[in-house]
Scaffold this motif. Structure first.
Motif, PDB file in Angstrom:
ATOM      1  N   VAL A 182     -27.601  15.483 -27.082  1.00 52.19           N
ATOM      2  CA  VAL A 182     -28.748  14.743 -27.629  1.00 52.19           C
ATOM      3  C   VAL A 182     -28.368  13.306 -27.998  1.00 52.19           C
ATOM      4  O   VAL A 182     -29.148  12.606 -28.647  1.00 52.19           O
ATOM      5  CB  VAL A 182     -29.313  15.460 -28.876  1.00 52.19           C
ATOM      6  CG1 VAL A 182     -29.752  16.876 -28.523  1.00 52.19           C
ATOM      7  CG2 VAL A 182     -28.291  15.495 -30.014  1.00 52.19           C
ATOM      8  N   GLU A 183     -27.203  12.875 -27.535  1.00 51.46           N
ATOM      9  CA  GLU A 183     -26.680  11.575 -27.975  1.00 51.46           C
ATOM     10  C   GLU A 183     -27.654  10.436 -27.694  1.00 51.46           C
ATOM     11  O   GLU A 183     -27.845   9.550 -28.525  1.00 51.46           O
ATOM     12  CB  GLU A 183     -25.339  11.298 -27.287  1.00 51.46           C
ATOM     13  CG  GLU A 183     -24.658  10.030 -27.783  1.00 51.46           C
ATOM     14  CD  GLU A 183     -23.286   9.850 -27.158  1.00 51.46           C
ATOM     15  OE1 GLU A 183     -22.701   8.774 -27.362  1.00 51.46           O
ATOM     16  OE2 GLU A 183     -22.807  10.770 -26.479  1.00 51.46           O
ATOM     17  N   ALA A 214     -29.417  19.117 -36.146  1.00 56.11           N
ATOM     18  CA  ALA A 214     -30.635  18.470 -36.627  1.00 56.11           C
ATOM     19  C   ALA A 214     -30.322  17.394 -37.659  1.00 56.11           C
ATOM     20  O   ALA A 214     -30.876  16.283 -37.602  1.00 56.11           O
ATOM     21  CB  ALA A 214     -31.575  19.515 -37.222  1.00 56.11           C
ATOM     22  N   VAL A 215     -29.460  17.713 -38.598  1.00 53.01           N
ATOM     23  CA  VAL A 215     -29.102  16.736 -39.634  1.00 53.01           C
ATOM     24  C   VAL A 215     -28.457  15.506 -39.009  1.00 53.01           C
ATOM     25  O   VAL A 215     -28.822  14.362 -39.326  1.00 53.01           O
ATOM     26  CB  VAL A 215     -28.170  17.391 -40.673  1.00 53.01           C
ATOM     27  CG1 VAL A 215     -27.567  16.333 -41.581  1.00 53.01           C
ATOM     28  CG2 VAL A 215     -28.923  18.428 -41.496  1.00 53.01           C
ATOM     29  N   GLU A 216     -27.503  15.730 -38.123  1.00 51.11           N
ATOM     30  CA  GLU A 216     -26.803  14.604 -37.507  1.00 51.11           C
ATOM     31  C   GLU A 216     -27.734  13.777 -36.627  1.00 51.11           C
ATOM     32  O   GLU A 216     -27.682  12.537 -36.641  1.00 51.11           O
ATOM     33  CB  GLU A 216     -25.607  15.118 -36.704  1.00 51.11           C
ATOM     34  CG  GLU A 216     -24.512  15.711 -37.585  1.00 51.11           C
ATOM     35  CD  GLU A 216     -23.394  16.345 -36.798  1.00 51.11           C
ATOM     36  OE1 GLU A 216     -23.537  16.485 -35.557  1.00 51.11           O
ATOM     37  OE2 GLU A 216     -22.370  16.718 -37.416  1.00 51.11           O
ATOM     38  N   LYS A 221     -30.915   8.925 -35.924  1.00 48.40           N
ATOM     39  CA  LYS A 221     -32.241   8.454 -35.526  1.00 48.40           C
ATOM     40  C   LYS A 221     -32.846   7.507 -36.563  1.00 48.40           C
ATOM     41  O   LYS A 221     -33.705   6.672 -36.246  1.00 48.40           O
ATOM     42  CB  LYS A 221     -33.147   9.662 -35.328  1.00 48.40           C
ATOM     43  CG  LYS A 221     -34.547   9.364 -34.836  1.00 48.40           C
ATOM     44  CD  LYS A 221     -34.567   9.094 -33.356  1.00 48.40           C
ATOM     45  CE  LYS A 221     -35.989   8.945 -32.849  1.00 48.40           C
ATOM     46  NZ  LYS A 221     -36.041   8.558 -31.435  1.00 48.40           N
ATOM     47  N   ASP A 222     -32.393   7.611 -37.781  1.00 50.67           N
ATOM     48  CA  ASP A 222     -32.925   6.814 -38.882  1.00 50.67           C
ATOM     49  C   ASP A 222     -32.399   5.378 -38.810  1.00 50.67           C
ATOM     50  O   ASP A 222     -31.706   4.902 -39.705  1.00 50.67           O
ATOM     51  CB  ASP A 222     -32.566   7.476 -40.215  1.00 50.67           C
ATOM     52  CG  ASP A 222     -33.106   6.729 -41.420  1.00 50.67           C
ATOM     53  OD1 ASP A 222     -34.154   6.057 -41.278  1.00 50.67           O
ATOM     54  OD2 ASP A 222     -32.480   6.811 -42.486  1.00 50.67           O
ATOM     55  N   SER A 223     -32.723   4.686 -37.733  1.00 52.34           N
ATOM     56  CA  SER A 223     -32.179   3.344 -37.497  1.00 52.34           C
ATOM     57  C   SER A 223     -32.736   2.304 -38.464  1.00 52.34           C
ATOM     58  O   SER A 223     -32.106   1.271 -38.719  1.00 52.34           O
ATOM     59  CB  SER A 223     -32.471   2.910 -36.055  1.00 52.34           C
ATOM     60  OG  SER A 223     -33.866   2.946 -35.799  1.00 52.34           O
ATOM     61  N   SER A 224     -33.926   2.575 -39.021  1.00 53.35           N
ATOM     62  CA  SER A 224     -34.524   1.628 -39.968  1.00 53.35           C
ATOM     63  C   SER A 224     -34.090   1.897 -41.403  1.00 53.35           C
ATOM     64  O   SER A 224     -34.535   1.218 -42.331  1.00 53.35           O
ATOM     65  CB  SER A 224     -36.051   1.690 -39.875  1.00 53.35           C
ATOM     66  OG  SER A 224     -36.499   1.338 -38.590  1.00 53.35           O
TER      67      SER A 224
END
Length: 343
Positions: A182-183, A214-216, A221-224
């Protein structure tokens, strides 16, 4: 004052479906008298009753957590008048936060469904599956591929629609979760079963790996740097209670506790993550009988359905202190919303 000053950036809500004090106790005494649940510094109790019954079902119980309303048994993300209510997952998405769901049931089952769907009845599985495509969810892992790909109500293949929307879609049939890459994925959808996943004792063992993935994934994904919301359900503790099967309960309880350990390890490293662990209700009227020993539990049951017991709530991380005390199950939503600073 920023949200980080007054509360968590990330919230991970973990629901052990059907997990009452006896289920926790049986897991503890079957596991060398230790559980990861003992790492939580704050414990409270919630009142699990629904809007139309002292004995809640999972749909009403999960809707209380997801939306902060007491509703009728069988309701998915709707109130007593069957009107849609906004969920914490939808609020997080509207605020630009990554979101995810993981379950050892199908992803259209009552608990995960109550975080994204709005249906009058919990068994409207194909309707519920279609609601998932109306969200911006970034990751989901659970069973139920047939409700997306071999639908009776229409000829749509919702997995194809997910792919067209940029999701990486995989299934247990062709990809083991451990091998899922999923990288560079935009969004992730993983089907762990065609319908409902097997019990842990029959070979299903993905919850720990799925929770970690999921956590990772959501953290990256939380780039903002807004934070993320994740719900993880140990679904089949409940099914062991319905079956009046003590060994079933214990094996599911221990897998769920290992997933809790992985999530707590992340939260401790991260420092900005609130972890909440609770249940929607207790199932089975489960009791540990006289004659039980460490490592050998003799369980007994008063019911093959849910009970009205008060349910423990465990909390760790920024804002955890708000989860002490005794309160309504709807307060879990209220506290998460407050800590996120959502409107």
């Amino acid at each position: 004052m920023t949200r980080a000053d007054r509360g968590p950036k990330n919230i991970i809500l973990m629901i052990g479906d059907g997990m009452g004090i006896s289920q926790i106790s049986a897991g503890l005494y079957s596991n060398n008298n230790r559980l990861n649940l003992e790492r939580f510094p704050v414990i409270g109790l919630h009142k699990s009753y629904s809007g139309d019954n002292l004995i809640t079902d999972s749909a009403a119980g999960a809707t209380a957590f997801s939306s902060g309303v007491k509703t009728y048994n069988g309701a998915i993300g709707v109130d007593m008048d069957t009107l849609p209510v906004t969920t914490i997952l939808e609020m997080a998405e509207a605020a630009g936060m990554p979101t995810g769901l993981v379950a050892t049931s199908s992803i259209v089952h009552a608990t995960p469904a109550s975080f994204y769907a709005h249906a009058r009845y919990r068994k409207n599985y194909e309707e519920i599956a279609a609601d998932l495509l109306h969200t911006d969810i970034d990751l989901f892992i659970g069973g139920g591929s047939k409700f997306f790909e071999r639908r009776e109500m229409d000829t749509l293949n919702l997995s194809d629609a997910l792919r067209q929307g940029g999701s990486t879609v995989a299934s247990f049939v062709d990809t083991d979760l451990k091998d899922l890459n999923v990288e560079n994925a935009r969004r992730v959808a993983y089907y762990s079963a065609d319908s409902e996943p097997l019990p842990y004792s029959q070979g299903r063992d993905y919850l720990v790996d799925a929770s970690k993935l999921a956590v990772e994934f959501l953290h990256v994904k939380d780039s903002s740097d807004l934070g993320f919301f994740l719900m993880i359900e140990g679904s089949q503790i409940d099914w062991g209670g319905h079956s009046n099967d003590s060994d079933y309960i214990i094996s599911e309880m221990l897998e769920f506790d290992r997933a809790i350990g992985e999530v707590l390890n992340f939260a401790q490293r991260n420092g900005e993550t609130l972890v909440i662990v609770t249940a929607d209700h207790e199932t089975g009227g489960y009791a540990i009988q006289n004659g039980s020993e460490m490592g050998r539990i003799d369980g007994a049951f008063t019911s093959d359905y849910h009970t009205a017991d008060l349910i423990p709530v465990f909390a760790y991380g920024p804002g955890a202190e708000r989860f002490a005390g005794i309160y309504e199950n709807t307060a879990v939503f209220d506290k998460m919303k407050l800590l996120y600073g959502l409107k």
